[in-house]
Design a protein around this motif. Structure first.
Motif, PDB file in Angstrom:
ATOM      1  N   SER A 126       0.940  -1.155   0.083  1.00 20.78           N
ATOM      2  CA  SER A 126       0.009   0.192  -0.119  1.00 20.78           C
ATOM      3  C   SER A 126       0.740   1.148   0.078  1.00 20.78           C
ATOM      4  O   SER A 126       0.722   2.219  -0.547  1.00 20.78           O
ATOM      5  CB  SER A 126      -1.078  -0.185   1.129  1.00 20.78           C
ATOM      6  OG  SER A 126      -1.521   0.985   1.198  1.00 20.78           O
ATOM      7  N   LEU A 127       1.968   1.341   0.703  1.00 17.87           N
ATOM      8  CA  LEU A 127       2.855   2.326   0.760  1.00 17.87           C
ATOM      9  C   LEU A 127       3.330   2.626  -0.445  1.00 17.87           C
ATOM     10  O   LEU A 127       3.597   3.755  -0.851  1.00 17.87           O
ATOM     11  CB  LEU A 127       3.956   2.145   1.764  1.00 17.87           C
ATOM     12  CG  LEU A 127       4.946   3.201   2.150  1.00 17.87           C
ATOM     13  CD1 LEU A 127       4.114   4.451   2.651  1.00 17.87           C
ATOM     14  CD2 LEU A 127       6.015   2.864   3.216  1.00 17.87           C
ATOM     15  N   LEU A 128       4.014   1.543  -1.215  1.00 21.86           N
ATOM     16  CA  LEU A 128       4.707   1.731  -2.547  1.00 21.86           C
ATOM     17  C   LEU A 128       3.649   2.149  -3.397  1.00 21.86           C
ATOM     18  O   LEU A 128       4.000   2.920  -4.201  1.00 21.86           O
ATOM     19  CB  LEU A 128       5.024   0.360  -2.960  1.00 21.86           C
ATOM     20  CG  LEU A 128       5.874   0.214  -4.375  1.00 21.86           C
ATOM     21  CD1 LEU A 128       6.921   1.118  -4.214  1.00 21.86           C
ATOM     22  CD2 LEU A 128       6.228  -1.232  -4.621  1.00 21.86           C
ATOM     23  N   THR A 129       2.546   1.819  -3.537  1.00 21.97           N
ATOM     24  CA  THR A 129       1.381   2.407  -4.247  1.00 21.97           C
ATOM     25  C   THR A 129       1.261   3.769  -4.245  1.00 21.97           C
ATOM     26  O   THR A 129       1.239   4.516  -4.960  1.00 21.97           O
ATOM     27  CB  THR A 129       0.228   1.626  -4.205  1.00 21.97           C
ATOM     28  OG1 THR A 129       0.267   0.207  -4.438  1.00 21.97           O
ATOM     29  CG2 THR A 129      -0.966   2.259  -5.214  1.00 21.97           C
ATOM     30  N   ASN A 130       1.033   4.399  -2.860  1.00 19.87           N
ATOM     31  CA  ASN A 130       0.992   5.756  -2.636  1.00 19.87           C
ATOM     32  C   ASN A 130       2.445   6.403  -2.964  1.00 19.87           C
ATOM     33  O   ASN A 130       2.141   7.697  -3.351  1.00 19.87           O
ATOM     34  CB  ASN A 130       0.963   6.030  -0.911  1.00 19.87           C
ATOM     35  CG  ASN A 130      -0.703   5.191  -0.704  1.00 19.87           C
ATOM     36  OD1 ASN A 130      -1.437   5.390  -1.474  1.00 19.87           O
ATOM     37  ND2 ASN A 130      -0.825   4.967   0.544  1.00 19.87           N
ATOM     38  N   ALA A 131       3.452   5.930  -2.743  1.00 19.91           N
ATOM     39  CA  ALA A 131       4.664   6.592  -3.332  1.00 19.91           C
ATOM     40  C   ALA A 131       4.727   6.683  -4.766  1.00 19.91           C
ATOM     41  O   ALA A 131       5.250   7.747  -5.244  1.00 19.91           O
ATOM     42  CB  ALA A 131       5.763   5.694  -2.798  1.00 19.91           C
ATOM     43  N   ARG A 132       4.250   5.607  -5.596  1.00 22.31           N
ATOM     44  CA  ARG A 132       4.298   5.930  -6.922  1.00 22.31           C
ATOM     45  C   ARG A 132       3.421   7.036  -7.391  1.00 22.31           C
ATOM     46  O   ARG A 132       3.445   7.683  -8.379  1.00 22.31           O
ATOM     47  CB  ARG A 132       3.788   4.563  -7.512  1.00 22.31           C
ATOM     48  CG  ARG A 132       4.771   3.586  -7.515  1.00 22.31           C
ATOM     49  CD  ARG A 132       4.421   2.412  -8.237  1.00 22.31           C
ATOM     50  NE  ARG A 132       5.495   1.236  -8.251  1.00 22.31           N
ATOM     51  CZ  ARG A 132       5.170  -0.050  -8.559  1.00 22.31           C
ATOM     52  NH1 ARG A 132       4.063  -0.455  -8.460  1.00 22.31           N
ATOM     53  NH2 ARG A 132       6.261  -0.858  -8.544  1.00 22.31           N
ATOM     54  N   LEU A 133       2.174   7.013  -6.670  1.00 25.63           N
ATOM     55  CA  LEU A 133       1.307   8.088  -7.032  1.00 25.63           C
ATOM     56  C   LEU A 133       1.422   9.403  -6.933  1.00 25.63           C
ATOM     57  O   LEU A 133       1.445  10.277  -7.659  1.00 25.63           O
ATOM     58  CB  LEU A 133      -0.184   7.572  -6.506  1.00 25.63           C
ATOM     59  CG  LEU A 133      -1.306   8.653  -6.765  1.00 25.63           C
ATOM     60  CD1 LEU A 133      -1.664   8.661  -7.885  1.00 25.63           C
ATOM     61  CD2 LEU A 133      -2.507   8.269  -5.898  1.00 25.63           C
ATOM     62  N   VAL A 134       2.363   9.653  -5.795  1.00 23.37           N
ATOM     63  CA  VAL A 134       2.515  10.939  -5.632  1.00 23.37           C
ATOM     64  C   VAL A 134       3.933  11.340  -6.185  1.00 23.37           C
ATOM     65  O   VAL A 134       4.029  12.694  -6.547  1.00 23.37           O
ATOM     66  CB  VAL A 134       2.950  11.132  -3.828  1.00 23.37           C
ATOM     67  CG1 VAL A 134       4.122  10.518  -3.519  1.00 23.37           C
ATOM     68  CG2 VAL A 134       3.124  12.773  -3.318  1.00 23.37           C
ATOM     69  N   SER A 135       4.526  10.509  -6.456  1.00 22.32           N
ATOM     70  CA  SER A 135       5.884  10.728  -7.498  1.00 22.32           C
ATOM     71  C   SER A 135       5.502  11.063  -8.635  1.00 22.32           C
ATOM     72  O   SER A 135       5.858  12.077  -9.255  1.00 22.32           O
ATOM     73  CB  SER A 135       6.749   9.531  -7.403  1.00 22.32           C
ATOM     74  OG  SER A 135       7.333   9.086  -6.275  1.00 22.32           O
ATOM     75  N   SER A 136       4.186  10.419  -9.478  1.00 26.47           N
ATOM     76  CA  SER A 136       3.969  10.799 -10.724  1.00 26.47           C
ATOM     77  C   SER A 136       3.249  12.362 -10.551  1.00 26.47           C
ATOM     78  O   SER A 136       3.284  13.021 -11.652  1.00 26.47           O
ATOM     79  CB  SER A 136       3.107   9.923 -11.150  1.00 26.47           C
ATOM     80  OG  SER A 136       2.318   9.956 -12.380  1.00 26.47           O
ATOM     81  N   GLU A 137       2.325  12.627  -9.321  1.00 25.73           N
ATOM     82  CA  GLU A 137       1.761  13.916  -9.419  1.00 25.73           C
ATOM     83  C   GLU A 137       2.827  14.831  -9.165  1.00 25.73           C
ATOM     84  O   GLU A 137       2.611  15.961 -10.055  1.00 25.73           O
ATOM     85  CB  GLU A 137       0.849  13.985  -8.172  1.00 25.73           C
ATOM     86  CG  GLU A 137      -0.169  12.843  -8.390  1.00 25.73           C
ATOM     87  CD  GLU A 137      -1.162  13.088  -6.948  1.00 25.73           C
ATOM     88  OE1 GLU A 137      -0.780  13.468  -5.989  1.00 25.73           O
ATOM     89  OE2 GLU A 137      -2.182  12.323  -7.055  1.00 25.73           O
ATOM     90  N   LEU A 138       3.916  14.688  -8.557  1.00 32.24           N
ATOM     91  CA  LEU A 138       4.860  15.583  -8.442  1.00 32.24           C
ATOM     92  C   LEU A 138       5.698  15.992  -9.909  1.00 32.24           C
ATOM     93  O   LEU A 138       5.943  17.047 -10.126  1.00 32.24           O
ATOM     94  CB  LEU A 138       5.919  15.268  -7.216  1.00 32.24           C
ATOM     95  CG  LEU A 138       5.517  15.612  -6.050  1.00 32.24           C
ATOM     96  CD1 LEU A 138       6.527  15.092  -4.902  1.00 32.24           C
ATOM     97  CD2 LEU A 138       5.299  17.111  -5.502  1.00 32.24           C
ATOM     98  N   MET A 139       6.176  14.820 -10.532  1.00 30.84           N
ATOM     99  CA  MET A 139       6.858  15.060 -11.753  1.00 30.84           C
ATOM    100  C   MET A 139       6.134  15.624 -12.865  1.00 30.84           C
ATOM    101  O   MET A 139       6.531  16.219 -13.806  1.00 30.84           O
ATOM    102  CB  MET A 139       7.176  13.680 -11.955  1.00 30.84           C
ATOM    103  CG  MET A 139       8.517  13.172 -11.120  1.00 30.84           C
ATOM    104  SD  MET A 139       9.134  11.578 -11.925  1.00 30.84           S
ATOM    105  CE  MET A 139       7.987  10.466 -11.947  1.00 30.84           C
TER     106      MET A 139
END
Length: 617
Positions: A602-615
């Protein structure tokens, strides 16, 4: 042998009854004419299963009163009888004094400390009460060796783990073994902390393993325990003693309004029962209990069960919009703000530190300080932030210091305007604003002598010698500039000729890596069950994305600076909050054990999502 036990018990009962009758006959001779109601016990330090008596005596009653005896837990009432006596008091006048008593023969069924509650009686419209009496029951009955709480709960576990005919293991488990999620509040505001404690309560002989520790989406989480062990504690629930084991203890800070259901905790247990063909002692007289004690066959039997906490809902209310200050940044709690100035003199061109210290309790880790308005002539960098919080107390308490490196270009007097900080106080349910006093300080001249600070040497013709040196330096510089200009023209001309002869290839920028590529190492660590490696990889990727997005130096790479830079770039607040949440989860996870795979995925999914939003922002 059974007959002998019967005779011994009968003798004990006869002696107790005789003692009671003797006391009742003697007591009235010492009575006074006023109305009295007292309670006495034959012994206060008892052995397990030793009979004893309690007397509730009324003196001075002219008729038979109705004595109300309360229920007595942990003590078996073996027999009850009453007695009434009359006594003549000598003197100038004769007076008949009646005494009436109710006597109970009791037997303790387990060790521990017990209280004989107060009894009551109403005579002539007046209600009288006895004083409670405490008795101690131990294995030996000696007052010098009282039973500890461990002995008491140990005896309870032994008794409850015995399975008599007619009793089922499911009923025993339901009555004596459960999990509970305790929270100090179920309604709160966004940012207002709440404490949640998951515990297992047991009065059975069992071995348990936690198979699911709860996670908390929608909340910023602060662990309140450095580590979790299996050491039980004793806790009273509805008047009964239980062994308790801590599963998880956290402080939660809700990030958005709404209704949330706390994730349940789950354990798997093996309960070790002792099955006996001896009938249940419930409903038996004391004599039957004593005769039945130790009879029957006993055999061990194990029962497997899975327990989890009942659902707990938390209602998170939005912060009120009415009277909300314009500079409000989401701080919730109770705070104070102080300015810290350097003790030494401030000199021109020298680097000094000016700080603001925010102290209090609440969502301190998510709090930022408003921008400081610096006077002209003062240069400063972005603040470095230092946190000193005690996560093991509720609510989270500590201080956050914002340190600014400051230097003055000019000498003179300077004033820093007041710094204001707005927060919401959930106790008073209103917004409050802190404002520091304006800070005035004086900048002295630098102690170091500047270049050419010495007295100029004057020649005889009146022209200072250093001007000759200055003119020579200027000529050298001008000559160097002319020379470089001529060379540059030649190089440009040659470059144009070379470009005409040969085409220059166009460089194609390399494509940006995808989130799957960025988190490939974290995925590998997750597959290999490398928990710490997983959280370090996720944390490293997030920091690298933030550093590239905000273009900050490594020395200024912290959550405070990143949050401030992202706000300046008008990144959505939800994206910034999610970024901070994932970072906080990684930081806490590196210091806490026992993380299951579902939480990490779940943490990895959230990390991918927030990374995509920032980039892509």
């Amino acid at each position: 042998m059974a007959q002998l036990n019967m005779n011994n018990f009968t003798v004990k009962i006869s002696r107790l009854i005789f003692s009671a009758l003797l006391l009742l006959c003697i007591a009235p001779s010492f009575a006074q004419s006023e109305l009295k109601f007292v309670a006495t016990v034959s012994e206060k330090n008892l052995a397990l299963r030793q009979p004893f008596q309690v007397q509730f005596v009324v003196y001075g009653a002219k008729y038979v009163p109705q004595i109300k005896v309360p229920s007595i837990k942990g003590l078996l009432i073996n027999d009850t009888f009453t007695n009434q006596s009359t006594q003549v008091i000598g003197g100038k006048t004769l007076q008949w004094i009646d005494s009436y008593s109710k006597v109970l023969i009791l037997t303790p069924t387990r060790t521990g400390k017990f209280t004989i509650p107060a009894a009551s009686v109403t005579i002539n419209g007046k209600t009288l009460h006895t004083k409670p009496i405490q008795v101690t029951v131990s294995q030996t009955g000696l007052s010098s060796a009282p039973e500890s709480d461990e002995d008491v709960i140990g005896q309870i576990v032994q008794d409850e783990s015995e399975l008599a005919p007619g009793e089922t293991m499911e009923e025993k488990v339901k009555k004596n073994f459960f999990l509970k999620a305790n929270t100090n509040k179920t309604v709160c505001y966004v940012g207002e902390p709440l404490e949640v404690v998951y515990k297992a309560y047991s009065r059975l002989n069992s071995n348990s393993q936690v198979v699911k520790r709860p996670s908390f989406p929608g909340f910023s989480v602060v662990e309140m325990m450095e580590s979790y062990d299996n050491r039980p504690e004793i806790e009273m629930v509805n008047g009964n003693a239980y062994y308790t084991n801590l599963i998880r203890k956290v402080q939660l800070f809700p990030l958005q309004p709404g209704t949330y259901q706390l994730d349940p905790a789950e354990i798997e247990s093996v309960v070790h029962f002792i099955k006996t063909d001896r009938p249940s002692t419930q409903g038996m007289s004391q004599l039957q209990r004593l005769l039945n004690d130790g009879q029957g066959r006993r055999s061990p039997v194990d029962h497997f069960t899975t327990l989890k906490t009942a659902p707990v809902s938390i209602e998170v209310k939005p912060l009120p919009e009415k009277d909300q200050p314009e500079d409000f940044g989401g701080a919730v709690g109770q705070y104070s703000l102080h300015t810290i100035m350097p003790k030494e003199q401030i000199r021109q061109g020298e680097l000094v530190k000016i700080s603001w210290e925010l102290e209090g309790s609440g969502n301190l880790q998510l709090v930022t300080l408003p921008d400081v308005i610096w006077p002209k002539g003062i240069d400063t960098s972005e603040p470095s932030v230092k946190e000193d919080v005690n996560q093991y107390v509720y609510p989270l308490r500590g201080k956050k210091t914002f340190n600014y490196a400051v230097t003055a270009r000019d000498t003179g007097d300077f004033t820093i305007p007041p710094v204001s900080f707005a927060y919401f106080d959930p106790g008073d349910q209103k917004y409050k604003t802190l404002e520091t006093e304006p800070v005035s300080f004086h900048v002295n001249a630098s102690a170091a002598k500047p270049f050419f600070a010495s007295e100029p040497i004057i020649e005889k013709n009146g022209i200072p010698l250093h001007l000759y040196w200055f003119g020579g330096v200027v000529l050298i510089i001008v000559g160097w500039v002319v020379y470089q200009s001529l060379n540059l023209r030649k190089e440009r001309k040659a470059g144009k000729l070379a470009a005409a002869a040969k085409a220059v290839p166009v460089e194609i920028p390399a494509p940006k890596p995808t989130t799957d590529e960025l988190f490939a190492n974290a995925k590998t660590s997750l597959t290999n069950s490398d928990t710490k490696g997983f959280f370090r990889e996720v944390q490293q990727v997030l920091w690298s994305i933030a550093a590239e997005k905000c273009a900050v130096l490594p020395s200024f790479l912290n959550k405070q600076n990143i949050s401030s830079e992202l706000q300046k770039q008008e990144i959505p607040a939800a994206t910034i909050n999610n970024f901070l949440i994932v970072l906080n989860e990684c930081e806490w996870a590196l210091y806490t054990p026992d993380h299951n795979v579902s939480d990490m995925e779940s943490l990895l999914t959230n990390a991918r999502l927030v990374s995509s939003e920032l980039m892509n922002a």
